[in-house]
Each structure stands twice: as C-alpha cells, then as structure tokens.
Scaffold this motif. Structure first.
Motif, mmCIF file in Angstrom:
data_model
loop_
_atom_site.group_PDB
_atom_site.id
_atom_site.type_symbol
_atom_site.label_atom_id
_atom_site.label_comp_id
_atom_site.label_asym_id
_atom_site.label_seq_id
_atom_site.Cartn_x
_atom_site.Cartn_y
_atom_site.Cartn_z
ATOM 1 N N LEU A 223 3.823 -5.303 12.870
ATOM 2 C CA LEU A 223 2.394 -5.219 13.222
ATOM 3 C C LEU A 223 2.164 -6.374 14.167
ATOM 4 O O LEU A 223 2.795 -7.428 14.019
ATOM 5 N N PRO B 100 -7.280 -2.798 23.670
ATOM 6 C CA PRO B 100 -5.998 -3.448 23.387
ATOM 7 C C PRO B 100 -5.200 -2.584 22.409
ATOM 8 O O PRO B 100 -5.785 -1.955 21.531
ATOM 9 N N LYS C 8 0.505 0.308 17.106
ATOM 10 C CA LYS C 8 -0.093 1.626 16.788
ATOM 11 C C LYS C 8 0.116 1.988 15.319
ATOM 12 O O LYS C 8 0.335 3.151 14.982
HETATM 13 C C1 LIG Z 1 3.197 1.166 6.556
HETATM 14 C C2 LIG Z 1 1.979 0.270 6.743
HETATM 15 C C3 LIG Z 1 1.743 -0.749 5.844
HETATM 16 C C4 LIG Z 1 0.627 -1.580 6.010
HETATM 17 N N1 LIG Z 1 0.430 -2.595 5.105
HETATM 18 C C5 LIG Z 1 -0.655 -3.402 5.253
HETATM 19 C C6 LIG Z 1 -0.899 -4.478 4.326
HETATM 20 O O1 LIG Z 1 -0.109 -4.733 3.421
HETATM 21 N N2 LIG Z 1 -2.027 -5.236 4.500
HETATM 22 C C7 LIG Z 1 -2.908 -4.992 5.520
HETATM 23 O O2 LIG Z 1 -3.900 -5.705 5.644
HETATM 24 N N3 LIG Z 1 -2.690 -3.995 6.418
HETATM 25 C C8 LIG Z 1 -1.597 -3.201 6.291
HETATM 26 N N4 LIG Z 1 -1.396 -2.185 7.188
HETATM 27 C C9 LIG Z 1 -2.418 -1.953 8.231
HETATM 28 C C10 LIG Z 1 -2.162 -2.797 9.483
HETATM 29 O O3 LIG Z 1 -2.277 -4.179 9.205
HETATM 30 C C11 LIG Z 1 -3.218 -2.433 10.542
HETATM 31 O O4 LIG Z 1 -3.196 -1.055 10.760
HETATM 32 C C12 LIG Z 1 -3.052 -3.178 11.855
HETATM 33 O O5 LIG Z 1 -4.257 -3.056 12.599
HETATM 34 C C13 LIG Z 1 -1.893 -2.611 12.683
HETATM 35 O O6 LIG Z 1 -1.550 -3.500 13.706
HETATM 36 P P1 LIG Z 1 -0.947 -2.920 15.070
HETATM 37 O O7 LIG Z 1 -0.279 -4.025 15.798
HETATM 38 O O8 LIG Z 1 -0.115 -1.710 14.813
HETATM 39 O O9 LIG Z 1 -2.287 -2.536 15.820
HETATM 40 P P2 LIG Z 1 -2.756 -1.165 16.520
HETATM 41 O O10 LIG Z 1 -2.692 -0.048 15.513
HETATM 42 O O11 LIG Z 1 -2.050 -0.950 17.793
HETATM 43 O O12 LIG Z 1 -4.269 -1.539 16.797
HETATM 44 C C14 LIG Z 1 -5.151 -1.712 15.702
HETATM 45 C C15 LIG Z 1 -6.469 -2.313 16.175
HETATM 46 O O13 LIG Z 1 -6.245 -3.647 16.614
HETATM 47 C C16 LIG Z 1 -6.797 -3.808 17.913
HETATM 48 N N5 LIG Z 1 -6.047 -4.843 18.614
HETATM 49 C C17 LIG Z 1 -4.718 -4.946 18.822
HETATM 50 N N6 LIG Z 1 -4.431 -6.041 19.548
HETATM 51 C C18 LIG Z 1 -5.613 -6.646 19.802
HETATM 52 C C19 LIG Z 1 -5.996 -7.812 20.546
HETATM 53 N N7 LIG Z 1 -5.112 -8.564 21.195
HETATM 54 N N8 LIG Z 1 -7.310 -8.127 20.604
HETATM 55 C C20 LIG Z 1 -8.228 -7.376 19.992
HETATM 56 N N9 LIG Z 1 -7.929 -6.248 19.281
HETATM 57 C C21 LIG Z 1 -6.636 -5.895 19.199
HETATM 58 C C22 LIG Z 1 -6.665 -2.437 18.540
HETATM 59 O O14 LIG Z 1 -7.547 -2.275 19.633
HETATM 60 C C23 LIG Z 1 -7.063 -1.569 17.358
HETATM 61 O O15 LIG Z 1 -8.451 -1.539 17.225
HETATM 62 C C24 LIG Z 1 -0.276 -1.354 7.084
HETATM 63 C C25 LIG Z 1 -0.009 -0.327 8.009
HETATM 64 C C26 LIG Z 1 1.112 0.482 7.846
HETATM 65 C C27 LIG Z 1 1.366 1.578 8.835
#
Ligand SMILES: Cc1cc2nc3c(=O)[nH]c(=O)nc-3n(C[C@H](O)[C@H](O)[C@H](O)COP(=O)(O)OP(=O)(O)OC[C@H]3O[C@@H](n4cnc5c(N)ncnc54)[C@H](O)[C@@H]3O)c2cc1C
Length: 248
Positions: free
Chosen positions: A132, A57, A61
C-alpha cells in the motif's frame, strides 16, 4: 480529451485500464502520468485546472471504494497521477531512541517500514499488507489492530491509532489565490488547517509527509474471540496518541 489540449499536456502520459484490488472498480483508457518531481507534479495539476480536468492521485489501487475513479462511469475528464515510480524518497532523522521520517507519498509501506527497522524505529499500528502506498494509507485513515495492554504506558513518539496520528508536517498541493495557481505548501501539525489533510479520502494531494516514529518493538500477534466490544473500544481513547513533537 480534445487533441488540442493534449498537445499542451506538460509531461509524458499513457492511457491505463484501472482495476482495483478486489476487481469491483474498473475503468478503461484513463489518462495517466508519472511526474518525476514536484515541478512536473504542479505543472500537471495546473494544466488540469486550466483544461477543466479532474486530478486524482493513485497508489497501488488497493482501495475498495470508488475514490480514484467513478466505477464504470465516464472518466474521460480524469487525470491519474501515479507517484509510485518517482515519489519514493525516504530520509530518517534519529533523535535518541525515536526519530522522524520524511517520506514521499508514493513509497510503499513495506519499503518505509523496512528502512525504519534498519534504524531500530517502527510504528506499532499499521495496515496489514506492505503493498500500500503511504499516500493511500494516510488518505483513508489507515490503521492497524494493535492496542496497548491495560495500564501500558505509551512510549515516546508512539501511537496506536491511525498512521495519520503520527504526522508532524506535510506538503499539500493548495490553491494560491494571489498567484491564481496551485502551489505546494507545507503545513505543520500545529497549523489548524493541517487537520483537513490528515484523512481526506483522496480529495487532497499530499506529496510528502514527516512522521514521528517510536523505538521499534517486537509485537506478538494473537487472536482472541472472547473479548466484548465495550472492552476493546474502551481502549481507543486520546491516550492512544502521543504528543506531537516538532523536530527541534
Ligand atoms: C488485502 C487488503 C488488506 C488491507 N488491510 C488493511 C488494514 O489492515 N488496515 C487498514 O487501515 N487498511 C487496510 N487496507 C486498506 C488500505 O489501507 C487502503 O485501501 C489504502 O487506501 C490503499 O492504499 P493504495 O496505495 O492502494 O491507494 P489507492 O487505492 O491507489 O488510493 C486510495 C486513496 O488514496 C488516495 N491517495 C493515494 N495517494 C495519495 C496522495 N499522494 N495524496 C492524496 N491522496 C492519495 C487516492 O486518491 C485514493 O483516494 C487493506 C486493503 C487490502 C486490499
């Protein structure tokens, strides 16, 4: 992918160049699809199983770890399933001052929190950015930095830890031994197996979750640099999590 197996791929697809937020993880020409509903989702996952492909999934990103693809490696056996286009439904059930939200995991946190706020509901601790996905946040134990003040009572349905703490039930794709195929199964929080799906670093597939949500509160964000770690971590106790209430 061989052209013969491609012929049986059950939904439309394209090849994408994957690059994460910090541009440290990338991979080119990766098979990607956008299922419209759970039937299509399961069709793709079962196709991947039959054709020895690995399903991942993918959300926005924004993760920094090589969870979705192996950085720079051969990802030719990977099928990315992007839920951000079609798995975005939100439904809110308000019960008194708090309530429940059932959301598909491709929804962004921004969209989810905006809809909750319209109903005077909101989480106290969530990741900082709005772009996110809910699925991405739950997968890695996404959390905010908010902790309660000393002796502050925990509001009903509230939590100060990971967003996963608020999960009441979820729908996960699991192997059905009797039917020899992947199916969607609902797990409520009182099911012992549900804990494996709360924070799974992307090694489970969650399509939908129901979360309990407290009354929204206006929170003030202030930065201090003079609080020692023992004081902060002393506040991270089980008391930061409200009891889980199944919708009655
Ligand atoms: C600028 C920035 C600030 C951030 N600040 C915080 C913060 O304050 N607190 C915090 O906790 N995190 C923070 N993060 C981290 C962020 O919460 C994680 O990186 C999160 O996983 C990103 O979500 P995404 O939708 O981009 O997922 P992706 O990067 O696309 O995927 C991340 C993971 O989730 C899995 N995944 C996605 N959808 C599903 C689904 N439906 N079922 C099962 N697995 C799934 C993917 O396979 C992958 O393993 C930050 C990131 C950035 C870039």
């Amino acid at each position: 992918m061989t052209s013969s197996s491609l012929n049986t791929f059950p939904v439309g697809y394209e090849y994408v160049n994957f690059v994460n937020w910090s541009k440290e993880i990338s991979g080119n020409h990766i098979l990607t699809c956008y299922p419209q509903n759970t039937d299509e989702l399961l069709a793709v996952i079962n196709w991947a199983h039959e054709n020895k492909y690995c399903v991942r999934p993918v959300g926005i990103k924004h993760n920094w770890s090589p969870l979705v693809i192996a950085n720079g490696e051969d990802n030719s056996n990977v099928v990315l399933i992007d839920l951000t286009r079609k798995f975005k439904n939100i439904s809110i059930n308000k019960v008194g001052e708090h309530g429940y939200v059932t959301a598909q995991t491709g929804v962004t946190m921004q969209a989810l929190l905006t809809e909750l706020e319209k109903k005077k509901l909101g989480f106290y601790a969530t990741p900082a950015p709005g772009d996110l996905t809910l699925g991405g946040v739950l997968a890695i134990g996404g959390h905010g930095t908010c902790i309660p003040a000393k002796d502050e009572p925990l509001a009903e349905f509230a939590s100060f830890g990971s967003v996963s703490n608020s999960v009441v039930s979820l729908k996960a794709v699991v192997w059905d031994q009797a039917r020899s195929k992947y199916e969607l199964k609902e797990f409520t929080r009182d099911n012992a197996e549900s804990s494996a799906f709360l924070v799974h670093v992307g090694r489970a597939f969650i399509s939908e979750v129901t979360l309990q949500v407290p009354r929204n509160r206006r929170l003030r964000c202030q930065s201090y640099v003079n609080v020692v770690n023992a004081t902060i971590f002393d506040r991270f106790s089980p008391f930061l999590m409200s009891a889980i209430h199944q919708p009655g």
